[in-house]
Design a protein around this motif. Structure first.
Motif, PDB file in Angstrom:
ATOM      1  N   ASP A 187     -64.324  41.410  79.571  1.00  0.00           N
ATOM      2  CA  ASP A 187     -65.664  41.285  80.152  1.00  0.00           C
ATOM      3  C   ASP A 187     -66.748  41.043  79.111  1.00  0.00           C
ATOM      4  OD1 ASP A 187     -64.223  41.896  82.379  1.00  0.00           O
ATOM      5  OD2 ASP A 187     -64.873  43.985  82.499  1.00  0.00           O
ATOM      6  N   LYS A 188     -66.535  41.553  77.890  1.00  0.00           N
ATOM      7  CA  LYS A 188     -67.585  41.419  76.874  1.00  0.00           C
ATOM      8  C   LYS A 188     -67.324  40.205  75.999  1.00  0.00           C
ATOM      9  CE  LYS A 188     -70.460  44.955  76.897  1.00  0.00           C
ATOM     10  NZ  LYS A 188     -71.895  44.813  76.665  1.00  0.00           N
ATOM     11  N   ILE A 189     -66.083  40.111  75.514  1.00  0.00           N
ATOM     12  CA  ILE A 189     -65.796  39.109  74.489  1.00  0.00           C
ATOM     13  C   ILE A 189     -65.301  37.811  75.121  1.00  0.00           C
ATOM     14  CG2 ILE A 189     -64.235  38.661  72.529  1.00  0.00           C
ATOM     15  CD1 ILE A 189     -64.658  41.689  71.859  1.00  0.00           C
ATOM     16  N   GLY A 190     -64.762  37.924  76.361  1.00  0.00           N
ATOM     17  CA  GLY A 190     -64.364  36.707  77.069  1.00  0.00           C
ATOM     18  C   GLY A 190     -62.960  36.230  76.754  1.00  0.00           C
ATOM     19  N   ASP A 191     -62.145  37.103  76.156  1.00  0.00           N
ATOM     20  CA  ASP A 191     -60.720  36.750  76.033  1.00  0.00           C
ATOM     21  C   ASP A 191     -60.021  37.360  77.242  1.00  0.00           C
ATOM     22  OD1 ASP A 191     -58.049  36.451  75.538  1.00  0.00           O
ATOM     23  OD2 ASP A 191     -58.097  37.270  73.495  1.00  0.00           O
ATOM     24  N   THR A 192     -59.722  36.514  78.233  1.00  0.00           N
ATOM     25  CA  THR A 192     -59.117  37.043  79.463  1.00  0.00           C
ATOM     26  C   THR A 192     -57.598  36.920  79.433  1.00  0.00           C
ATOM     27  OG1 THR A 192     -59.448  34.904  80.522  1.00  0.00           O
ATOM     28  CG2 THR A 192     -61.147  36.573  80.903  1.00  0.00           C
ATOM     29  N   SER A 193     -57.038  36.671  78.254  1.00  0.00           N
ATOM     30  CA  SER A 193     -55.576  36.557  78.243  1.00  0.00           C
ATOM     31  C   SER A 193     -54.869  37.899  78.495  1.00  0.00           C
ATOM     32  CB  SER A 193     -55.077  35.871  76.964  1.00  0.00           C
ATOM     33  OG  SER A 193     -55.280  36.667  75.820  1.00  0.00           O
ATOM     34  N   PRO A 194     -55.394  39.038  78.045  1.00  0.00           N
ATOM     35  CA  PRO A 194     -54.759  40.289  78.494  1.00  0.00           C
ATOM     36  C   PRO A 194     -55.132  40.535  79.958  1.00  0.00           C
ATOM     37  CG  PRO A 194     -56.143  40.636  76.535  1.00  0.00           C
ATOM     38  CD  PRO A 194     -56.491  39.309  77.098  1.00  0.00           C
ATOM     39  N   LYS A 195     -54.134  40.861  80.786  1.00  0.00           N
ATOM     40  CA  LYS A 195     -54.378  41.027  82.220  1.00  0.00           C
ATOM     41  C   LYS A 195     -54.342  42.503  82.604  1.00  0.00           C
ATOM     42  CE  LYS A 195     -54.382  36.620  82.549  1.00  0.00           C
ATOM     43  NZ  LYS A 195     -55.717  35.998  82.553  1.00  0.00           N
ATOM     44  N   GLY A 196     -55.093  42.842  83.632  1.00  0.00           N
ATOM     45  CA  GLY A 196     -55.068  44.210  84.145  1.00  0.00           C
ATOM     46  C   GLY A 196     -54.219  44.263  85.408  1.00  0.00           C
ATOM     47  N   GLY A 197     -53.065  44.877  85.329  1.00  0.00           N
ATOM     48  CA  GLY A 197     -52.207  44.952  86.510  1.00  0.00           C
ATOM     49  C   GLY A 197     -52.232  46.321  87.138  1.00  0.00           C
ATOM     50  N   CYS A 198     -52.354  47.359  86.295  1.00  0.00           N
ATOM     51  CA  CYS A 198     -52.289  48.717  86.842  1.00  0.00           C
ATOM     52  C   CYS A 198     -53.405  49.592  86.290  1.00  0.00           C
ATOM     53  CB  CYS A 198     -50.935  49.353  86.519  1.00  0.00           C
ATOM     54  SG  CYS A 198     -50.673  49.596  84.755  1.00  0.00           S
ATOM     55  N   HIS A 199     -53.920  49.266  85.110  1.00  0.00           N
ATOM     56  CA  HIS A 199     -54.956  50.056  84.447  1.00  0.00           C
ATOM     57  C   HIS A 199     -54.504  51.499  84.235  1.00  0.00           C
ATOM     58  CE1 HIS A 199     -57.978  46.847  84.684  1.00  0.00           C
ATOM     59  NE2 HIS A 199     -57.409  46.564  85.848  1.00  0.00           N
ATOM     60  N   GLN A 200     -53.217  51.717  84.182  1.00  0.00           N
ATOM     61  CA  GLN A 200     -52.738  53.083  83.963  1.00  0.00           C
ATOM     62  C   GLN A 200     -51.507  53.122  83.072  1.00  0.00           C
ATOM     63  OE1 GLN A 200     -52.215  54.318  88.038  1.00  0.00           O
ATOM     64  NE2 GLN A 200     -50.196  53.418  88.191  1.00  0.00           N
ATOM     65  N   GLY A 201     -51.306  52.052  82.313  1.00  0.00           N
ATOM     66  CA  GLY A 201     -50.258  52.116  81.293  1.00  0.00           C
ATOM     67  C   GLY A 201     -48.841  51.941  81.794  1.00  0.00           C
ATOM     68  N   THR A 202     -48.655  51.339  82.952  1.00  0.00           N
ATOM     69  CA  THR A 202     -47.282  51.233  83.445  1.00  0.00           C
ATOM     70  C   THR A 202     -46.754  49.804  83.577  1.00  0.00           C
ATOM     71  OG1 THR A 202     -48.112  51.409  85.701  1.00  0.00           O
ATOM     72  CG2 THR A 202     -47.281  53.420  84.705  1.00  0.00           C
ATOM     73  N   CYS A 203     -47.606  48.788  83.507  1.00  0.00           N
ATOM     74  CA  CYS A 203     -47.101  47.432  83.795  1.00  0.00           C
ATOM     75  C   CYS A 203     -46.977  46.542  82.567  1.00  0.00           C
ATOM     76  CB  CYS A 203     -47.966  46.751  84.852  1.00  0.00           C
ATOM     77  SG  CYS A 203     -49.567  46.179  84.252  1.00  0.00           S
ATOM     78  N   GLY A 204     -47.725  46.828  81.530  1.00  0.00           N
ATOM     79  CA  GLY A 204     -47.600  46.035  80.301  1.00  0.00           C
ATOM     80  C   GLY A 204     -48.361  44.720  80.294  1.00  0.00           C
ATOM     81  N   ALA A 205     -49.025  44.379  81.404  1.00  0.00           N
ATOM     82  CA  ALA A 205     -49.718  43.084  81.470  1.00  0.00           C
ATOM     83  C   ALA A 205     -50.857  42.992  80.461  1.00  0.00           C
ATOM     84  CB  ALA A 205     -50.253  42.843  82.880  1.00  0.00           C
ATOM     85  N   CYS A 206     -51.379  44.142  80.048  1.00  0.00           N
ATOM     86  CA  CYS A 206     -52.545  44.170  79.165  1.00  0.00           C
ATOM     87  C   CYS A 206     -52.154  44.288  77.694  1.00  0.00           C
ATOM     88  CB  CYS A 206     -53.415  45.371  79.537  1.00  0.00           C
ATOM     89  SG  CYS A 206     -52.556  46.923  79.204  1.00  0.00           S
ATOM     90  N   SER A 207     -50.849  44.153  77.382  1.00  0.00           N
ATOM     91  CA  SER A 207     -50.368  44.391  76.012  1.00  0.00           C
ATOM     92  C   SER A 207     -51.031  43.477  74.995  1.00  0.00           C
ATOM     93  CB  SER A 207     -48.855  44.171  75.945  1.00  0.00           C
ATOM     94  OG  SER A 207     -48.190  45.026  76.838  1.00  0.00           O
ATOM     95  N   VAL A 208     -51.455  44.064  73.883  1.00  0.00           N
ATOM     96  CA  VAL A 208     -52.010  43.294  72.756  1.00  0.00           C
ATOM     97  C   VAL A 208     -51.387  43.860  71.472  1.00  0.00           C
ATOM     98  CG1 VAL A 208     -54.202  42.852  73.943  1.00  0.00           C
ATOM     99  CG2 VAL A 208     -54.004  44.852  72.443  1.00  0.00           C
ATOM    100  N   ILE A 209     -51.618  43.178  70.380  1.00  0.00           N
ATOM    101  CA  ILE A 209     -51.088  43.671  69.109  1.00  0.00           C
ATOM    102  C   ILE A 209     -52.259  44.161  68.263  1.00  0.00           C
ATOM    103  CG2 ILE A 209     -49.745  43.107  67.041  1.00  0.00           C
ATOM    104  CD1 ILE A 209     -48.392  40.876  68.687  1.00  0.00           C
ATOM    105  N   ILE A 210     -52.212  45.435  67.896  1.00  0.00           N
ATOM    106  CA  ILE A 210     -53.270  46.005  67.059  1.00  0.00           C
ATOM    107  C   ILE A 210     -52.645  46.424  65.732  1.00  0.00           C
ATOM    108  CG2 ILE A 210     -55.066  47.767  66.854  1.00  0.00           C
ATOM    109  CD1 ILE A 210     -55.127  47.964  69.891  1.00  0.00           C
ATOM    110  N   ASP A 211     -53.111  45.834  64.656  1.00  0.00           N
ATOM    111  CA  ASP A 211     -52.573  46.096  63.311  1.00  0.00           C
ATOM    112  C   ASP A 211     -51.045  46.061  63.319  1.00  0.00           C
ATOM    113  OD1 ASP A 211     -55.127  46.334  62.239  1.00  0.00           O
ATOM    114  OD2 ASP A 211     -55.254  48.465  62.745  1.00  0.00           O
ATOM    115  N   GLY A 212     -50.512  45.055  63.982  1.00  0.00           N
ATOM    116  CA  GLY A 212     -49.060  44.855  63.975  1.00  0.00           C
ATOM    117  C   GLY A 212     -48.288  45.666  64.997  1.00  0.00           C
ATOM    118  N   GLU A 213     -48.974  46.580  65.699  1.00  0.00           N
ATOM    119  CA  GLU A 213     -48.278  47.432  66.677  1.00  0.00           C
ATOM    120  C   GLU A 213     -48.578  46.947  68.092  1.00  0.00           C
ATOM    121  OE1 GLU A 213     -46.510  50.293  66.093  1.00  0.00           O
ATOM    122  OE2 GLU A 213     -46.811  50.290  63.900  1.00  0.00           O
ATOM    123  N   LEU A 214     -47.594  47.028  68.961  1.00  0.00           N
ATOM    124  CA  LEU A 214     -47.816  46.680  70.363  1.00  0.00           C
ATOM    125  C   LEU A 214     -48.591  47.812  71.041  1.00  0.00           C
ATOM    126  CD1 LEU A 214     -47.068  44.488  72.480  1.00  0.00           C
ATOM    127  CD2 LEU A 214     -45.238  46.012  73.207  1.00  0.00           C
TER     128      LEU A 214
END
Ligand code: FES
Ligand code: FES
Lengths: 455, 160
Positions: B31-58
């Motif tokens: 919503d802020k930065i405009g990268d909509t490639s991470p998706k919100g499927g559950c917003h509770q940590g169960t679907c993985g659609a929002c996965s990104v890599i932070i400092d090499g970690e999933l």
């Protein structure tokens, strides 16, 4: 994949360029780069968030609704109730003249299932909308509810939906969809064996990865653009137009990209109220189901009950079939009368049976309204029919596949709906299947054909 | 609501935003930065659609607060193709018919990338394990697993 072109060689068209060829999906480059635009990827400045206040009861009269505290909540812009909706009662299939309108957009006087939408809250943030929704006070008088289809059909059961007046959908053939062919009782009288079995299914949630929702933007010229993940663009557009009493020319729908649907996104649920919110506030509106709502509120595949009674001869011929099917519509019709009707058409199966008697009921209960899902109305029926076929084969000590060859319909056979069979290929499919699965059947079945010259 | 500054690198470029405290990284990115490639499927940590890599970690961006990402290096599927040339994983997903609706795809690709970065020649079990946090409701997992294995093969051929 090998295409067997020898089947129906004299009747088939052979100018096939695409079948059997791998073709990339048009949309996959967008998917793998994260560029595909789903509805919720549209973000507009000043967008409001819509949250629903939902019924905690299965069946209740609404004595009063008090939205005053919610309206005072910081960030709340507008609260909507039934009286704000121009034409508050609808049914999806009214577009193809299948009524009556039986569902409210926002509950009016009564709720008929747990989770029914009662009040819509529009606020600056999702959190504000959620908090304000919790402050809406609805005074309910809880009514007796009915959850079981056969209970619902009994005299004296609580009436779920007054728009129908009784707890079943009234078809032009009466309280159920009927198929009558031959004389089923005479068929049972001559049968060597009779097998009656009951099959039941639970509701099934589609669970698409992307939840149901839409984003609506007012265009400033009294037109509204609705970005939506509906699977039924024109049903949604036309129903929104009726509910909002706005000509379709004022509504611009943008869709086509759906993050999983499986039939669960053909109902007209989120768009009309979000457009109304945008119209009454002049601001963009986002209404998106939480995962919890998707699981509990969106329509599931209907629960069904199927009672099948078959009369079969020792030589494998089915001579009579009587089926009573029940489809649990939940509190509102949506696509269920159609599903139950499809069942009636389907229960003879792809088999030639001389005596058939079918009744299918679309029943109203105080459960979540059910609706479309991948082959709804026939999928559970197919499960029941084919399990029944295996049981019948076992009963007379016959190989289940050979039993199906004996009963498979072939070109020219009269179906129970008095429509002669044309273009059947079941025999050929079963022959291929028996080869592929290494399931040997007698030579005489491998020599059969669905195609009868002159049929 | 108090706004806090956050600064991180997203797919190699610097981002600085004031966000409401408590905003998830998923919302900040979308919503802020405009990268909509991470998706919100559950917003509770169960679907993985929002996965990104932070400092090499999933990481699941729906469970990560944006304000904890100060100074982080964040990668999303939107930044995977270089100068318009698809990453081998993206190519493999196209070729193996491993996307249907595509909603899970960006998250799956991120999970697969972390796997291949660490284990260039994974076994089928490694792939299954690495993708076990990603739900795909349409494609079926087999084409996805085959795509990841194919990408690994393509990588090792390039390296050889
Ligand atoms: S949206 Fe983060 S795991 Fe589902
Ligand atoms: S492709 Fe639809 S969820 Fe995976």
């Amino acid at each position: 994949m090998e295409l067997r072109k020898d089947y129906f060689a004299d009747v088939r068209k052979d100018g096939l360029n695409e079948i059997g060829q791998p073709r990339p999906r048009l949309d996959s480059p967008g998917h793998v780069t994260g560029k595909t635009a789903y509805f919720s990827d549209r973000n507009f400045p000043g967008m409001l968030h819509l949250k629903m206040v939902r019924s905690p009861h299965h069946h209740a009269r609404i004595r009063s609704i008090d939205t005053s505290e919610a309206e005072k909540h910081p960030g709340v812009v507008r609260v909507l109730t039934a009286k704000d909706v121009p034409h508050n009662v609808y049914t999806i299939l009214i577009l193809i003249q299948i009524g009556p309108e039986d569902e409210t957009v926002l509950a009016d006087g009564k709720v008929r299932w747990k989770g029914e939408a009662v009040v819509a809250v529009l606020a600056e943030t999702e959190r504000a909308a959620q908090e304000a929704a919790a402050k809406v006070k609805v005074d309910y008088e809880v009514l007796p509810a009915v959850f079981d289809m056969e209970e619902a059909l009994k005299p004296g059961a609580p009436i779920v939906n007054e728009y129908h007046g009784q707890n079943y959908y009234l078809y032009d053939s009466g309280e159920c969809r009927k198929v009558r062919f031959g004389d089923v009782e005479a068929g049972f009288a001559e049968a060597d064996h009779i097998l009656e079995q009951t099959y039941q299914s639970s509701p099934i949630e589609h669970a698409p990865t992307e939840t149901t929702g839409c984003v609506v933007a007012p265009e400033g010229n009294d037109r509204f653009t609705c970005y939506t993940n509906t699977q039924a663009m024109f049903f949604t557009l036309d129903n929104a137009s009726i509910i909002l009493q706005m000509p379709g020319s004022k509504l611009h729908f943008v869709g086509g990209t759906v993050g999983g649907g499986f039939g669960g996104k053909v109902d007209v649920i989120v768009e009309p109220i979000a457009i109304l919110g945008a119209k009454l506030t002049g601001r963009p509106v986002c209404f998106i189901y939480s995962r919890e709502e998707e699981m509990q509120i969106s329509s599931p595949r209907a629960a069904e009950k199927v009672v099948i009674k078959d009369g079969v001869m020792k030589d494998g011929r089915i001579v009579a079939r009587k089926v009573t099917g029940y489809t649990d519509a939940g509190a509102y019709s949506r696509h269920s009368p159609y599903g139950a009707q499809k069942g009636a058409a389907h229960y003879p199966g792809p088999y030639t049976i001389p005596n058939v008697w079918i009744d299918t009921y679309c029943v109203y209960t105080n459960r979540t309204p059910s609706s479309a899902m991948r082959g709804f109305g026939v999928t559970i029926g197919d499960f029941a029919l084919e399990v029944q076929m295996d049981k019948l084969a076992r009963l007379i000590g016959m190989d289940p596949l050979e039993f199906r060859f004996i009963n498979a319909y072939r070109d020219g056979d009269m179906k129970a709906h008095r429509q002669p069979t044309e273009g059947a290929a079941l025999i050929e499919c079963m022959q291929e299947a028996s080869r592929a699965a290494n399931w040997p059947v007698a030579e005489k079945f491998m020599a059969m054909s669905s195609y009868r010259k002159g049929a | 609501m108090a706004k806090v500054p956050v600064q991180f690198t997203l797919n190699g470029s610097e981002k600085a935003e004031f966000i409401e405290s408590g905003t998830t990284l998923l919302h900040a990115l979308r919503d802020k930065i405009g990268d909509t490639s991470p998706k919100g499927g559950c917003h509770q940590g169960t679907c993985g659609a929002c996965s990104v890599i932070i400092d090499g970690e999933l990481k699941l961006s729906c469970l990560t607060l944006a304000e904890t990402c100060n100074g982080a290096d964040i990668r999303t599927t939107a930044g995977l193709a270089e100068a318009g040339v698809l990453h081998p994983l993206q190519r493999a997903f196209l070729d193996a018919f491993a996307t249907q609706c595509g909603f899970c795809t960006p998250g799956v690709i991120m999970a697969a990338k972390v796997l291949l970065d660490r284990t260039p020649n994974p076994s089928r079990e490694d792939v299954v394990e690495a993708l076990s946090g990603n739900i795909c409701r349409c494609t079926g997992y087999e084409p996805i697993i085959q795509a990841v294995l194919a990408a690994a093969r393509a990588n090792s051929q390039n390296a050889a």
